[in-house]
Design a protein around this motif. Structure first.
Motif, PDB file in Angstrom:
ATOM      1  N   ASP A 341       0.845  -1.194   0.000  1.00 39.26           N
ATOM      2  CA  ASP A 341       0.000   0.000   0.000  1.00 39.26           C
ATOM      3  C   ASP A 341       0.885   1.252   0.000  1.00 39.26           C
ATOM      4  OD1 ASP A 341      -1.911   1.935   0.238  1.00 39.26           O
ATOM      5  OD2 ASP A 341      -2.669   1.298   2.199  1.00 39.26           O
ATOM      6  N   PRO A 342       0.798   2.095  -1.045  1.00 38.92           N
ATOM      7  CA  PRO A 342       1.670   3.279  -1.100  1.00 38.92           C
ATOM      8  C   PRO A 342       1.146   4.477  -0.315  1.00 38.92           C
ATOM      9  CG  PRO A 342       0.368   3.176  -3.076  1.00 38.92           C
ATOM     10  CD  PRO A 342      -0.008   1.962  -2.271  1.00 38.92           C
ATOM     11  N   LEU A 343      -0.098   4.438   0.134  1.00 38.07           N
ATOM     12  CA  LEU A 343      -0.717   5.599   0.781  1.00 38.07           C
ATOM     13  C   LEU A 343      -0.885   5.432   2.286  1.00 38.07           C
ATOM     14  CD1 LEU A 343      -3.483   6.421  -1.867  1.00 38.07           C
ATOM     15  CD2 LEU A 343      -1.162   7.347  -1.702  1.00 38.07           C
ATOM     16  N   GLN A 344      -0.544   4.280   2.822  1.00 38.95           N
ATOM     17  CA  GLN A 344      -0.717   4.045   4.261  1.00 38.95           C
ATOM     18  C   GLN A 344       0.291   4.873   5.050  1.00 38.95           C
ATOM     19  OE1 GLN A 344      -0.324  -0.021   5.430  1.00 38.95           O
ATOM     20  NE2 GLN A 344      -0.754   0.378   7.592  1.00 38.95           N
ATOM     21  N   VAL A 345      -0.202   5.715   5.929  1.00 40.07           N
ATOM     22  CA  VAL A 345       0.630   6.603   6.741  1.00 40.07           C
ATOM     23  C   VAL A 345       0.792   6.006   8.127  1.00 40.07           C
ATOM     24  CG1 VAL A 345       0.845   8.897   7.760  1.00 40.07           C
ATOM     25  CG2 VAL A 345      -0.069   8.639   5.443  1.00 40.07           C
ATOM     26  N   ASP A 346       2.039   5.923   8.571  1.00 42.53           N
ATOM     27  CA  ASP A 346       2.350   5.413   9.914  1.00 42.53           C
ATOM     28  C   ASP A 346       3.351   6.370  10.555  1.00 42.53           C
ATOM     29  OD1 ASP A 346       2.773   4.026  12.210  1.00 42.53           O
ATOM     30  OD2 ASP A 346       3.705   2.271  11.261  1.00 42.53           O
ATOM     31  N   LEU A 347       2.836   7.375  11.268  1.00 44.28           N
ATOM     32  CA  LEU A 347       3.707   8.390  11.859  1.00 44.28           C
ATOM     33  C   LEU A 347       4.663   7.807  12.893  1.00 44.28           C
ATOM     34  CD1 LEU A 347       1.185  11.345  12.253  1.00 44.28           C
ATOM     35  CD2 LEU A 347       2.844  10.935  10.425  1.00 44.28           C
ATOM     36  N   ALA A 348       4.310   6.664  13.457  1.00 41.12           N
ATOM     37  CA  ALA A 348       5.217   6.042  14.433  1.00 41.12           C
ATOM     38  C   ALA A 348       6.450   5.448  13.751  1.00 41.12           C
ATOM     39  CB  ALA A 348       4.478   4.959  15.219  1.00 41.12           C
ATOM     40  N   ALA A 349       6.391   5.243  12.433  1.00 38.14           N
ATOM     41  CA  ALA A 349       7.516   4.654  11.689  1.00 38.14           C
ATOM     42  C   ALA A 349       8.132   5.658  10.729  1.00 38.14           C
ATOM     43  CB  ALA A 349       7.039   3.409  10.940  1.00 38.14           C
ATOM     44  N   ARG A 350       8.110   6.936  11.081  1.00 38.74           N
ATOM     45  CA  ARG A 350       8.677   7.968  10.205  1.00 38.74           C
ATOM     46  C   ARG A 350      10.169   7.753  10.012  1.00 38.74           C
ATOM     47  NH1 ARG A 350       9.180  12.585  12.062  1.00 38.74           N
ATOM     48  NH2 ARG A 350       9.048  13.778  10.113  1.00 38.74           N
ATOM     49  N   LEU A 351      10.603   7.774   8.757  1.00 40.62           N
ATOM     50  CA  LEU A 351      12.019   7.656   8.390  1.00 40.62           C
ATOM     51  C   LEU A 351      12.657   6.421   9.015  1.00 40.62           C
ATOM     52  CD1 LEU A 351      13.062  11.412   8.752  1.00 40.62           C
ATOM     53  CD2 LEU A 351      12.427  10.198   6.668  1.00 40.62           C
ATOM     54  N   ALA A 352      11.893   5.328   9.033  1.00 39.19           N
ATOM     55  CA  ALA A 352      12.416   4.076   9.576  1.00 39.19           C
ATOM     56  C   ALA A 352      13.410   3.473   8.589  1.00 39.19           C
ATOM     57  CB  ALA A 352      11.276   3.093   9.832  1.00 39.19           C
ATOM     58  N   GLY A 361      12.807   0.973   3.633  1.00 40.23           N
ATOM     59  CA  GLY A 361      12.591   2.009   4.620  1.00 40.23           C
ATOM     60  C   GLY A 361      11.297   2.772   4.380  1.00 40.23           C
ATOM     61  N   THR A 362      11.112   3.851   5.134  1.00 44.42           N
ATOM     62  CA  THR A 362       9.914   4.679   5.012  1.00 44.42           C
ATOM     63  C   THR A 362      10.317   6.130   4.795  1.00 44.42           C
ATOM     64  OG1 THR A 362       9.784   5.067   7.406  1.00 44.42           O
ATOM     65  CG2 THR A 362       8.620   3.136   6.529  1.00 44.42           C
ATOM     66  N   ASP A 363       9.327   6.936   4.390  1.00 45.36           N
ATOM     67  CA  ASP A 363       9.591   8.350   4.144  1.00 45.36           C
ATOM     68  C   ASP A 363       9.208   9.178   5.367  1.00 45.36           C
ATOM     69  OD1 ASP A 363       6.849   8.387   4.122  1.00 45.36           O
ATOM     70  OD2 ASP A 363       6.653   8.990   2.026  1.00 45.36           O
ATOM     71  N   ALA A 364       9.114  10.501   5.179  1.00 47.09           N
ATOM     72  CA  ALA A 364       8.881  11.398   6.316  1.00 47.09           C
ATOM     73  C   ALA A 364       7.503  11.234   6.923  1.00 47.09           C
ATOM     74  CB  ALA A 364       9.072  12.848   5.875  1.00 47.09           C
ATOM     75  N   LEU A 365       6.564  10.606   6.214  1.00 45.80           N
ATOM     76  CA  LEU A 365       5.222  10.363   6.753  1.00 45.80           C
ATOM     77  C   LEU A 365       5.017   8.906   7.151  1.00 45.80           C
ATOM     78  CD1 LEU A 365       3.030  12.501   4.324  1.00 45.80           C
ATOM     79  CD2 LEU A 365       3.795  13.075   6.634  1.00 45.80           C
ATOM     80  N   GLY A 366       6.075   8.134   7.123  1.00 48.64           N
ATOM     81  CA  GLY A 366       5.964   6.730   7.490  1.00 48.64           C
ATOM     82  C   GLY A 366       5.418   5.854   6.389  1.00 48.64           C
TER      83      GLY A 366
END
Length: 586
Positions: A341-352, A361-366
């Protein structure tokens, strides 16, 4: 004469369209100017009316254009709508900075181009190199390269200034960021032209007479240089006017950034002043390049004494296998990303960092980088390929027409962001408008390359022989000119796939192209660029994908011809007979 008339008409048309910019974009210039002056402070109808009267917007765009032209005739470029400063002084200061930066960047570009062309030049090869190095370097995003160089050599090592324009040391990093991709394009064109020069008959004659290899290489380089020079002339203007992203990274007050800021603020006097300087620079570079080309080619252009620069023998199937392997690897990554899923936002995993849950990894919005990479592939590559194909068709068609030289110079001087603003007013914000805007200026380098090759082909001996035998213009074009022009120009167009992707991303980042949160490779780069030092994986994946595409295109587009030159007689197969000759049989 036709070229001069074309330059005047094209420049006049561009300035007229620029004067229509507020009306084309359907924006209120008074409101834009107030926001540029005072930020987001509330405005009143009275303030807007005062600004309209002050700027003379109530009389229409053509009245404004006429007043500006009258001032230009007296050497007055007017005053900035935003700051009120004299446009001439601002443009002169920005031009001095940009010309200095352009000179440094051209030195880097020439060094890179020579380094790429040196191996085939030393070998005297008649087989073009695979071009993988040039393809990867040309695919490097300039703004990403600028950020990496600034982080490594300015922030961590402290060798060079990180921002500003105080000394020659301030130009080193931005010159590298601008010059390396530009030099890769020039080097690839040189790699394409050198083998054809080494395969000409005079080389075989000189070698048979014991001529030193260094002297042959020097003359072969001179023979191949005219095909690259027009692109070098356009690169000069491109490095000056389209360097806004690099100038922003290093806080350099150059002409490109000034023009882009003026376009975004609808500061028409400042924008038109920048365009006048860019157009003058483009015409000057074109004239100088034309004189140098004629100096190198001499009277052979008119005497029909040039051999055709037909593509030479390419490599074996190993290049195709390597391109196929890269394509399979890239396709596997894309398919893997499509399952997520490209749109799922996970702020707890920001820049993981990369892990089992998020392999890239993840981007600035998780959001998962692999998912956004996979889902953005079709939109990125399909649109960029369509734009490159349109630029190829338009570049070949306009490059073959001898009266379009002025139009080519004007289109090359127009920053893509300004074209995006104009096109957005007609088509609205979206991928279609961004694609049209990039295509509107992207055909110019291909047209210049086409014109240079076509001029050489028309002056070749095989065309003169065809004319003597009564061949018509269409036959000459189809069977002689296009066969020498289309293969190298097609490879040039393919080499611009990655830069086209980044140009589309730049427009999307400004809100003129693909709208968020839709994934796109260029947008992934630009959105995650501020976090590159903290989370390099957020930009490494799209950058590696672009580099992979550049290498794949270079391998797949390598010439695979039979190695036959036009005009060389082909061997005829003779039929074997086991018995005596039958010529005298009844």
């Amino acid at each position: 004469m036709k070229t001069a008339i074309g330059r005047v008409l094209a420049a006049g048309g561009l300035l007229a369209v620029t004067a229509l910019l507020p009306w084309l974009t359907r924006t209120d210039p008074a409101l834009t100017v107030l926001h540029a002056r005072y930020g987001d402070a509330p405005t009143t109808p009275r303030q807007l009316a005062e600004v309209r009267d002050q700027l003379g917007l109530g009389e229409g765009p053509f009245t404004f254009l006429g007043q500006w032209l009258r001032g230009l005739a007296h050497g007055d470029l007017g005053a900035s709508w935003v700051t009120g400063a004299d446009v001439g002084a601002d443009v002169s200061a920005a031009f001095g900075v940009s010309v200095s930066l352009m000179a440094y960047a051209m030195v880097v570009a020439v060094v890179v181009a020579v380094a790429l062309c040196l191996p085939p030049l030393r070998r005297g090869a008649t087989r073009p190199p695979n071009g993988v190095g040039a393809g990867i370097l040309a695919a490097l995003p300039e703004f990403l390269l600028a950020s990496v160089l600034a982080t490594l050599f300015a922030v961590r090592l402290g060798w060079f200034p990180a921002q500003g324009w105080q000394s020659p040391a301030s130009a080193v990093l931005p010159a590298l960021a601008l010059g390396i991709p530009a030099g890769a394009v020039l080097g690839r064109l040189g790699q394409d032209a050198l083998p054809a020069a080494f395969a000409e008959p005079w080389v075989r004659t000189w070698r048979a007479n014991g001529m030193p290899r260094a002297r042959i290489a020097r003359h072969a380089a001179r023979r191949a240089l005219p095909a690259v020079l027009p692109q070098a002339g356009l690169t000069v203007v491109g490095l000056t006017g389209a360097a806004a992203a690099v100038e922003a990274v290093y806080a350099i007050p150059g002409l490109g950034g000034t023009a882009v800021a003026a376009a975004l603020d609808l500061d028409l006097p400042l924008l038109q002043g920048c365009l006048i300087v860019l157009l003058a620079l483009g015409v000057t570079a074109a004239v100088v390049v034309g004189l140098v080309r004629r100096r190198l080619l001499g009277p052979a252009l008119k005497a029909g004494a040039l051999p055709g620069l037909a593509p030479q023998r390419g490599g074996g199937p190993a290049r195709r296998y390597a391109a196929g392997a890269l394509a399979v690897a890239l396709l596997a990554v894309i398919v893997w990303g499509l399952t997520r899923d490209p749109l799922q936002v996970d702020l707890a995993a920001r820049l993981a960092p990369p892990s089992g849950a998020h392999p890239f990894g993840t981007d600035a919005l998780g959001r998962d980088v692999l998912a956004r990479l996979g889902h953005g592939a079709l939109r990125t590559l399909a649109v960029a390929a369509a734009v490159c194909a349109a630029c190829f068709v338009a570049g070949v068609a306009l490059g073959l027409a001898r009266w379009t030289a002025g139009l080519t110079e004007v289109a090359n001087a127009l920053p893509a962001i300004l074209a995006g603003l104009l096109v957005t007013g007609l088509f609205g914000a979206g991928m279609t408008g961004a694609a049209v805007a990039v295509a509107a200026v992207g055909w110019a380098p291909l047209a210049a390359h086409t014109a240079a090759l076509a001029e050489t082909e028309r002056a070749s001996g095989h065309v003169e022989a065809a004319l003597v035998h009564g061949a018509g213009p269409w036959h000459i074009l189809r069977h002689h000119v296009l066969t020498g022009v289309l293969p190298p120009v097609a490879r040039h167009a393919a080499l611009r796939l990655a830069p086209t992707t980044l140009a589309l991303a730049s427009l999307s980042f400004l809100g003129l192209g693909t709208q968020p949160p839709a994934p796109e490779w260029g947008r992934l780069l630009m959105e995650n660029l501020p976090y590159a030092e903290r989370a390099p994986w957020s930009v490494l994946a799209p950058a590696a994908a672009l580099a992979c595409v550049g290498a794949m295109v270079a391998l797949a587009s390598a010439p695979q011809g039979r190695g036959e030159r036009r005009g060389r007689p082909r061997r005829r197969r003779t039929r074997r007979t086991t018995g005596p000759a039958t010529a005298n049989r009844p």
